[in-house]
Design a protein around this motif. Structure first.
Motif, PDB file in Angstrom:
ATOM      1  N   THR A 186       0.804  -1.218   0.000  1.00  0.00           N
ATOM      2  CA  THR A 186       0.000   0.000   0.000  1.00  0.00           C
ATOM      3  C   THR A 186       0.833   1.262   0.000  1.00  0.00           C
ATOM      4  OG1 THR A 186      -0.092  -0.217   2.388  1.00  0.00           O
ATOM      5  CG2 THR A 186      -1.993  -1.005   1.168  1.00  0.00           C
ATOM      6  N   LYS A 187       2.150   1.084  -0.207  1.00  0.00           N
ATOM      7  CA  LYS A 187       3.017   2.260  -0.169  1.00  0.00           C
ATOM      8  C   LYS A 187       2.474   3.415  -1.005  1.00  0.00           C
ATOM      9  CE  LYS A 187       7.085   0.740  -1.223  1.00  0.00           C
ATOM     10  NZ  LYS A 187       7.591  -0.601  -0.954  1.00  0.00           N
ATOM     11  N   ASP A 188       1.976   3.059  -2.197  1.00  0.00           N
ATOM     12  CA  ASP A 188       1.541   4.128  -3.093  1.00  0.00           C
ATOM     13  C   ASP A 188       0.027   4.178  -3.263  1.00  0.00           C
ATOM     14  OD1 ASP A 188       4.332   4.633  -3.771  1.00  0.00           O
ATOM     15  OD2 ASP A 188       4.177   2.669  -4.730  1.00  0.00           O
ATOM     16  N   SER A 189      -0.667   3.402  -2.450  1.00  0.00           N
ATOM     17  CA  SER A 189      -2.124   3.432  -2.583  1.00  0.00           C
ATOM     18  C   SER A 189      -2.692   4.669  -1.901  1.00  0.00           C
ATOM     19  CB  SER A 189      -2.739   2.201  -1.933  1.00  0.00           C
ATOM     20  OG  SER A 189      -2.249   1.053  -2.552  1.00  0.00           O
ATOM     21  N   MET A 226     -12.039  -2.965   3.647  1.00  0.00           N
ATOM     22  CA  MET A 226     -12.505  -4.333   3.390  1.00  0.00           C
ATOM     23  C   MET A 226     -12.629  -4.600   1.889  1.00  0.00           C
ATOM     24  SD  MET A 226     -12.544  -5.905   6.201  1.00  0.00           S
ATOM     25  CE  MET A 226     -13.116  -7.451   5.507  1.00  0.00           C
ATOM     26  N   LYS A 227     -13.075  -3.584   1.169  1.00  0.00           N
ATOM     27  CA  LYS A 227     -13.199  -3.754  -0.286  1.00  0.00           C
ATOM     28  C   LYS A 227     -11.823  -3.939  -0.931  1.00  0.00           C
ATOM     29  CE  LYS A 227     -17.557  -1.388  -1.159  1.00  0.00           C
ATOM     30  NZ  LYS A 227     -18.081  -0.021  -1.405  1.00  0.00           N
ATOM     31  N   PHE A 228     -10.872  -3.188  -0.400  1.00  0.00           N
ATOM     32  CA  PHE A 228      -9.499  -3.328  -0.888  1.00  0.00           C
ATOM     33  C   PHE A 228      -8.976  -4.749  -0.624  1.00  0.00           C
ATOM     34  CE2 PHE A 228      -4.987  -3.373   0.267  1.00  0.00           C
ATOM     35  CZ  PHE A 228      -4.415  -2.944  -0.911  1.00  0.00           C
ATOM     36  N   ILE A 229      -9.266  -5.252   0.579  1.00  0.00           N
ATOM     37  CA  ILE A 229      -8.833  -6.609   0.936  1.00  0.00           C
ATOM     38  C   ILE A 229      -9.471  -7.638  -0.011  1.00  0.00           C
ATOM     39  CG2 ILE A 229      -9.034  -8.427   2.733  1.00  0.00           C
ATOM     40  CD1 ILE A 229      -7.010  -6.415   3.604  1.00  0.00           C
ATOM     41  N   ARG A 242      -5.159   6.851   0.463  1.00  0.00           N
ATOM     42  CA  ARG A 242      -5.723   6.577   1.805  1.00  0.00           C
ATOM     43  C   ARG A 242      -7.134   6.035   1.664  1.00  0.00           C
ATOM     44  NH1 ARG A 242      -2.574   5.836   5.295  1.00  0.00           N
ATOM     45  NH2 ARG A 242      -0.572   6.787   4.860  1.00  0.00           N
ATOM     46  N   PHE A 243      -7.526   5.231   2.607  1.00  0.00           N
ATOM     47  CA  PHE A 243      -8.873   4.683   2.561  1.00  0.00           C
ATOM     48  C   PHE A 243      -9.792   5.536   3.414  1.00  0.00           C
ATOM     49  CE2 PHE A 243      -5.966   1.224   1.702  1.00  0.00           C
ATOM     50  CZ  PHE A 243      -6.484   0.755   0.509  1.00  0.00           C
ATOM     51  N   LYS A 244     -11.041   5.690   2.956  1.00  0.00           N
ATOM     52  CA  LYS A 244     -11.890   6.625   3.673  1.00  0.00           C
ATOM     53  C   LYS A 244     -12.564   5.996   4.906  1.00  0.00           C
ATOM     54  CE  LYS A 244     -16.206   6.737   0.880  1.00  0.00           C
ATOM     55  NZ  LYS A 244     -16.189   5.490   0.159  1.00  0.00           N
ATOM     56  N   ASP A 245     -12.830   4.709   4.851  1.00  0.00           N
ATOM     57  CA  ASP A 245     -13.411   4.070   6.041  1.00  0.00           C
ATOM     58  C   ASP A 245     -13.126   2.566   6.049  1.00  0.00           C
ATOM     59  OD1 ASP A 245     -15.049   3.080   4.115  1.00  0.00           O
ATOM     60  OD2 ASP A 245     -16.784   4.323   4.638  1.00  0.00           O
TER      61      ASP A 245
END
Lengths: 180, 153, 157
Positions: free
Chosen positions: C52-55, C65-68, C57-60
């Motif tokens: 996730t170095k360059d991903s 979970m969707k990313f996973i 930020r996730f909002k919630d």
């Protein structure tokens, strides 16, 4: 570490990292559970052997490579086909002895050790010992009995990692059991 | 038409046997049949190599009688795939057996963590996949079809 | 055709399960599972560090979970999760109909019973990944028919 983006576009790299990290977690666990480095080395070698005797079938099935005519050809195939297929590296085949029954695979940038460091109290740990077992197991399945040993190790400050392979004997095919 | 298939490991243990269109049963026990088949191909192989007028590269690959043909494919690791078919069979059966090795044997025996390497294969998944593989081969055939095609001819 | 490293990983995983199960003995199922789970946890953390170095930020939590279920699952298990469900109170159920580490296992009843040792490492992997996003969770899984696997993630809030 490289910082290029779109890493998920390179599945081979991600697969390699998963492998490297999993291997690291295994060695760490074995070190924790074992009395000595030597015990860890033996366990890694044994695990490698168990992998090697299966992996050879994957290798033969995919590569359609037939029987090798001599040890030199075998050595080249281990490096250029075997290591290439499974770890995406091509070790240099070198250090043949005079009688031609012993050679080394010289590994630079070993993916297994990419994130690894050897703590001071584990100087006799042979981190990549699993490779010895894999090569020994795989060759046994193609009727070659060999001894394998890591004789140089980048994690111990050597310039390269060197895996020595010594030919012992050809395993003859078992004649059918029976009375007639 | 494919009659049956034997898979042996390199020590001569029969890992798998299945028959599809075999019409006549042998008059010995299964065990004995496995032993005889292994012994016969073992001897044929070494005999063929011994009498070969040139350096044998692959050696024994098949023989036929007036009724059937036996195909023999051995991997460099000493696994032996032996298949009998009728005489009308078309195509490269050794290639078919290599594909079977690659797509079925390696995938569902070798890579099954619960499969022990030198014991007869017990996995149902393996026999399902193998059956599926064999039955989708154009060479598989079945008795009714063959009878029909010989009438058409 | 699969990548060589994937095959090695699967064999390595197979051997790890063998060794851990062999050391702890068949009667110590819980210990086997917890040991494998811990190893997976370590690997999951490492994967996310690199992943996730360059991903962005996730909002919630749901976003994570969707990313996973998509990116992470595809990278590690070679396909996406087939179905994600949540009660919106921190419980997520992830269904994978053809779970990578179960595809070569024979589908008989007895195998379903030994399946836990083949998914413990993966449970840890997911828990480790989530912990790197600051989510403390419990991950369990069950197998009803191979090669299908249902993971349940319970996030502590």
């Amino acid at each position: 570490m490289s910082r290029q983006s779109g890493r998920s576009n390179d599945p081979r790299k991600v697969s390699g990292e998963l492998l490297t990290l999993t291997y690291g977690a295994l060695v760490a666990q074995l070190v924790k559970d074992s009395e000595s480095d030597d015990e860890v080395n033996k366990q890694l070698d044994k695990m490698g052997y168990n992998i090697g005797i299966r992996l050879i079938e994957d290798f033969l099935a995919r590569s359609s490579i037939g029987k090798c005519k001599d040890l030199r050809e075998t050595a080249e195939i281990i490096s250029k086909n075997g290591f290439k297929m499974f770890l995406n590296i091509t070790p240099i085949v070198a250090n043949w002895n005079q009688s031609g029954d012993e050679f080394s695979l010289i590994i630079d940038n070993n993916p297994l050790t990419e994130f690894a460091e050897l703590p001071d109290e584990h100087k006799s740990l042979s981190y990549c010992n699993i490779l010895c077992g894999v090569v020994r197991g795989a060759l046994e399945m193609v009727q070659l009995e060999v001894e394998t040993k890591i004789v140089q190790d980048q994690l111990k400050g050597d310039n390269v990692t060197e895996l020595k392979v010594k030919y012992i004997r050809k395993i003859e095919e078992a004649a059918p059991a029976g009375d007639d | 038409m494919i009659f049956n298939l034997y898979i042996y490991d390199r020590s001569g243990t029969c890992l798998f046997y299945h028959e599809w269109n075999r019409q006549k049963q042998v008059d010995v026990s299964r065990e004995e049949d496995f032993k005889l088949m292994y012994g016969m191909t073992f001897s044929l192989k070494s005999f063929c190599n011994r009498i070969s007028p040139t350096d044998p590269n692959i050696g024994f690959t098949s023989f036929k009688t007036s009724q059937y043909k036996l195909h023999f494919y051995e991997t460099p690791s000493g696994l032996k795939f032996i298949m009998t078919t009728d005489l009308q069979i078309q195509g490269d059966i050794r290639f078919l057996m290599h594909t079977l090795y690659k797509d079925v044997f390696v995938e569902y025996a070798i890579r099954d963590p619960e499969c022990e390497l030198n014991k007869p294969i017990k996995s149902k998944l393996f026999s399902e996949k193998l059956n599926e593989f064999i039955q989708k081969q154009p060479q598989f055939g079945n008795i009714a079809q063959t009878a029909l095609s010989s009438i058409v001819k | 055709m699969s990548i060589g490293e994937d095959i090695i990983f699967e064999y390595l995983h197979m051997e790890i399960v063998n060794v851990v199960a062999g050391r702890e003995g068949i009667h110590n199922k819980d210990l086997i599972v917890s040991k494998l789970e811990k190893m997976g946890h370590r690997v999951g953390q490492g994967m996310i560090d690199r992943f996730t170095k360059d991903s962005p930020r996730f909002k919630d939590e749901l976003d994570i979970m969707k990313f996973i279920c998509k990116d992470f699952w595809t990278a590690v298990f070679k396909k996406q999760v087939d179905n994600l469900r949540t009660n919106h109170q921190g419980v997520y159920v992830l269904l994978d109909k053809k779970f990578r580490l179960l595809t070569h296992l024979s589908s008989e009843k007895e195998y379903v019973e030994i399946a836990p040792k083949f998914i413990a490492f993966s449970c840890g992997l997911i828990r480790g990944a989530l912990s790197n996003f600051g989510l403390i969770s419990i991950v369990t899984a069950d197998v009803n028919s191979l090669p299908e696997c249902r993971f349940q993630v319970q996030i502590h809030r």
